[in-house]
Design an enzyme around this catalytic site. Structure first.
Site, PDB file in Angstrom:
ATOM      1  CB  SER A  91      -0.940  -0.017   1.198  1.00  0.00           C
ATOM      2  OG  SER A  91      -0.190  -0.019   2.400  1.00  0.00           O
ATOM      3  CB  VAL A 112       4.171   5.937  -3.819  1.00  0.00           C
ATOM      4  CG1 VAL A 112       5.533   5.297  -4.066  1.00  0.00           C
ATOM      5  CG2 VAL A 112       3.840   6.872  -4.959  1.00  0.00           C
ATOM      6  CB  ALA A 113       4.550   1.248  -6.510  1.00  0.00           C
ATOM      7  CE  LYS A 158       5.398  -6.673   5.982  1.00  0.00           C
ATOM      8  NZ  LYS A 158       6.602  -7.497   6.046  1.00  0.00           N
ATOM      9  N   GLY A 215      12.899  13.557   1.344  1.00  0.00           N
ATOM     10  CA  GLY A 215      13.283  14.610   0.397  1.00  0.00           C
ATOM     11  C   GLY A 215      12.222  15.005  -0.588  1.00  0.00           C
ATOM     12  CD  GLU A 233      16.523  15.316  -2.444  1.00  0.00           C
ATOM     13  OE1 GLU A 233      16.668  14.162  -2.874  1.00  0.00           O
ATOM     14  OE2 GLU A 233      15.561  15.669  -1.741  1.00  0.00           O
ATOM     15  CG  HIS A 269      20.215   8.289   3.014  1.00  0.00           C
ATOM     16  ND1 HIS A 269      20.881   9.346   3.592  1.00  0.00           N
ATOM     17  CD2 HIS A 269      19.250   8.844   2.248  1.00  0.00           C
ATOM     18  CE1 HIS A 269      20.323  10.482   3.204  1.00  0.00           C
ATOM     19  NE2 HIS A 269      19.330  10.207   2.378  1.00  0.00           N
ATOM     20  NE  ARG A 284      20.604   9.035  -1.538  1.00  0.00           N
ATOM     21  CZ  ARG A 284      19.259   9.085  -1.505  1.00  0.00           C
ATOM     22  NH1 ARG A 284      18.564   7.976  -1.554  1.00  0.00           N
ATOM     23  NH2 ARG A 284      18.628  10.214  -1.407  1.00  0.00           N
ATOM     24  CG  HIS A 298      17.731   5.072   1.973  1.00  0.00           C
ATOM     25  ND1 HIS A 298      16.860   5.493   2.949  1.00  0.00           N
ATOM     26  CD2 HIS A 298      17.483   5.838   0.879  1.00  0.00           C
ATOM     27  CE1 HIS A 298      16.116   6.487   2.462  1.00  0.00           C
ATOM     28  NE2 HIS A 298      16.461   6.697   1.215  1.00  0.00           N
ATOM     29  CD  GLU A 326      13.059  -0.155  -1.400  1.00  0.00           C
ATOM     30  OE1 GLU A 326      12.252   0.591  -0.815  1.00  0.00           O
ATOM     31  OE2 GLU A 326      14.160  -0.509  -0.915  1.00  0.00           O
ATOM     32  NE  ARG A 360      16.025   5.277  -4.496  1.00  0.00           N
ATOM     33  CZ  ARG A 360      15.911   6.354  -3.721  1.00  0.00           C
ATOM     34  NH1 ARG A 360      15.635   7.533  -4.241  1.00  0.00           N
ATOM     35  NH2 ARG A 360      16.088   6.246  -2.417  1.00  0.00           N
ATOM     36  CB  SER A 401      12.512   5.919  -4.550  1.00  0.00           C
ATOM     37  OG  SER A 401      12.513   6.950  -3.598  1.00  0.00           O
TER      38      SER A 401
HETATM   39  C1  SIN Z   1      16.273  11.888   1.426  1.00  0.00           C
HETATM   40  O1  SIN Z   1      15.454  12.761   1.674  1.00  0.00           O
HETATM   41  O2  SIN Z   1      17.477  12.057   1.573  1.00  0.00           O
HETATM   42  C2  SIN Z   1      15.789  10.553   0.957  1.00  0.00           C
HETATM   43  C3  SIN Z   1      15.130  10.669  -0.339  1.00  0.00           C
HETATM   44  C4  SIN Z   1      15.453   9.494  -1.193  1.00  0.00           C
HETATM   45  O3  SIN Z   1      15.681   8.413  -0.680  1.00  0.00           O
HETATM   46  O4  SIN Z   1      15.519   9.667  -2.409  1.00  0.00           O
END
Ligand code: SIN
Length: 573
Positions: free
Chosen positions: A18, A20-21, A52, A65, A132, A247, A287, A346, A370, A381, A386
């Site tokens: 449940s 976003v995808a 679940k 983000g 970012e 991350h 990252r 992450h 994901e 990524r 995402s």
């Molecule tokens: C973040 O806000 O650093 C995470 C966002 C992301 O995983 O793309």
């Protein structure tokens, strides 16, 4: 709680998960119940959403983000977003899929706004855009400062509740039902613990990631690789699972999941400092680069955390209210304190292989978000791609089902598998459990009885072994150590109870084995996969490692497409 139960019989579409995808698919497939529902027509199909936890309890709501999409700014273009995505992916993106992502992203964001999502705006009313790591310009829309996932989830949950979709909360999918070469739904553990078949013409895996394979993660407790493991058990191809993204700026604090200090902080000028207070890496690099630089610096300086210095950021509290509140709760003031940070697992960049429309290799089974490997992320990524991927490919598979799509096409990263353009290789065999029993505290306490306490203990041991052995920087030796722990645990808990905790542990072990096999096989450093014993990238490894649930791996030629071809991925099925 079950807000509405499915009637008996076969659903048209069963959505598992449940976030976003899953909900982006569900709201398009189900008929709207009320005029306040999703602003589109709704597909009018008989849809069930099985999750679940509670409907709103997905990894999406933890995303901070934002959503990367080209929505304004003279300096930006979808070509630039594509170029940034491909650069972050370190040579393993599928350019056709990435082209779909960047081209369809902006309209999916507008559809979400029409559905009721509220994003932050500038005083004049235009969407506020943040920058970012890995992005060459500001293009990340956000909500509540850095509470974007919570707002995206709220809007989609409201739209789902306003639709005719049946919602099954606290149901746990155990396995895919495969009959006659098609997926026909799942066997699930119902709210009352009974195992029941939930039959559907189409099944959508949108079960999220597997961060809980690791002890230090930003992922919620539910991220146990369930969809990945179910696919592997059904022999459905998965790929790129060695690319677990770490991350760089998770708060170094015992809380689990680790509180995230959004990449947007660095986009606003926060600095990374080592144990001596010195800067050591470009804060806006992708990252994987930042996490690796941090791991190396931590190793050199013999410390287990470094610092994020946000003391010079103007308006921290108003721009990042949720992060500010979290920090205040543990006694940190970003105006005066450097914030302790360390990388945390992450995001799984790989997953169940799909074509450009979200179909997997098994007819009747679709995947998005994901859990999927569309090829848009490659080996790493790009930040804030995402939520975007979930919105784009969740909607895309829904529209494909509504158009009558029934199975996979030889497109995107699935093409080489369907066309047999693969090279079979012997995957490294997992060590036998008896060979060199690992000296991990607590292993001896597992008696193999499968008692509930053993399950919790086994999960903890697995997570620690994976963080030690398959973390930011791995080697053949560290991976083998983790593999020995996984083998012992698999033996010890083979009779674990058939409840949700036991099922999750089995899924975590399956996901871990897959990560270890791919990470061992890939004898190079690329993207989120860093090997201390193979520190360079190798052109020979510009290919995808695919598993189909057997103990074999398959090396594929990458399906890179042509980044300049504007029509890629948009031809009619
Ligand atoms: C973040 O806000 O650093 C995470 C966002 C992301 O995983 O793309």
């Amino acid at each position: 709680m079950t807000s509405s139960a499915p009637t008996s019989g076969t659903l048209d579409v069963l959505v598992l998960g449940s976030g976003v995808a899953g909900l982006s698919a569900a709201v398009r497939l189900a008929a709207p119940l009320s005029p306040t529902g999703y602003g589109g027509d709704g597909g009018g199909l008989r849809v069930g959403v099985l999750t679940k936890a509670e409907l709103s309890q997905s990894a999406t709501r933890w995303a901070q983000g934002g959503v990367a999409a080209v929505l304004g700014g003279d300096e930006d273009s979808t070509d630039l977003h594509l170029a940034d995505t491909l650069a972050a992916g370190a040579g393993l993106c599928d350019a056709d899929a990435a082209r779909v992502l960047v081209d369809e992203g902006p309209s999916r964001v507008h559809e979400l706004i029409a559905m009721g999502a509220v994003f932050d705006r500038q005083p004049g009313g235009a969407l506020a855009l943040a920058r970012e790591g890995g992005h060459s310009t500001a293009r990340v829309v956000h909500a509540g400062g850095a509470a974007t996932g919570a707002e995206v989830e709220r809007a989609l949950v409201d739209a789902t509740r306003a639709s005719a979709a049946a919602v099954l909360e606290e149901w746990f999918a155990l396995d895919l039902l495969v009959e006659g070469g098609r997926c026909r739904g799942v066997v699930a553990m119902a709210l009352d613990g009974r195992a029941v078949e939930v039959r559907a013409t189409h099944t959508v895996l949108a079960t999220g990631g597997a961060g809980q394979v690791f002890s230090v993660t930003t992922n919620p407790a539910e991220a146990t690789g369930d969809g990945l493991a179910m696919a592997l058990r059904a022999g459905v191809s998965v790929a790129d699972v060695e690319f677990m993204q770490f991350h760089p700026t998770a708060l170094h604090h015992p809380a689990m999941p680790r509180p995230l200090l959004s990449e947007a902080l660095r986009g606003h000028g926060a600095l990374l400092r080592d144990a001596r207070g010195e800067r050591f890496v470009d804060e806006l690099a992708p990252r994987d680069v930042v996490s690796r630089a941090m791991a190396e610096r931590m190793h050199e300086q013999g410390v287990d955390s470094l610092w994020l210095d946000a003391t010079q950021l103007a308006s921290f509290d108003s721009r990042f209210p949720t992060i500010s509140a979290e920090l205040a709760a543990i006694g940190l003031d970003p105006a005066t304190d450097w914030l302790p940070i360390a990388p945390a697992a992450h995001y799984l960049s790989g997953g169940v292989l799909t074509d450009l429309w979200g179909a997997t290799a098994l007819p009747g089974l679709w995947a998005a978000g994901e859990v999927a490997c569309t090829g848009v992320h490659g080996a790493n990524r790009l930040a804030s791609n995402s939520l975007l991927e979930g919105m784009v490919f969740g909607a895309r598979l829904a529209e494909t089902i509504l158009d009558g799509g029934t199975g996979p096409t030889p497109t995107g990263v699935l093409a080489p598998v369907l066309e047999g353009r693969v090279e079979a290789v012997d995957a490294p065999q997992p060590p036998a459990s008896g060979a060199g029993r690992p000296d991990l505290d607590g292993l001896d306490g597992l008696d193999g009885s499968g008692a509930p306490a053993d399950v919790a203990k086994a999960r903890d041991l697995l997570q620690r072994a994976m963080t030690d052995g398959a973390g930011v920087v791995r080697s053949a030796g560290s991976l083998a150590r983790a593999g020995r722990v996984v083998a012992v645990l698999a033996d010890a808990v083979s009779s674990a109870p058939a409840d949700r905790a036991g099922g999750e542990l089995a899924n975590l072990l399956t996901a871990a084995r897959s990560v270890l096999a791919s990470a061992t096989l890939r004898t190079e450093t690329r993207g989120a996969h860093a090997r201390s014993d193979f520190p360079e990238s190798s052109e020979a490894w510009r290919c995808r490692i695919v598993h189909d649930g057997s103990e074999r791996g398959t090396v594929l030629a990458p399906a890179t497409g042509d980044p300049q071809d504007d029509t890629a991925g948009r031809s009619p099925r």
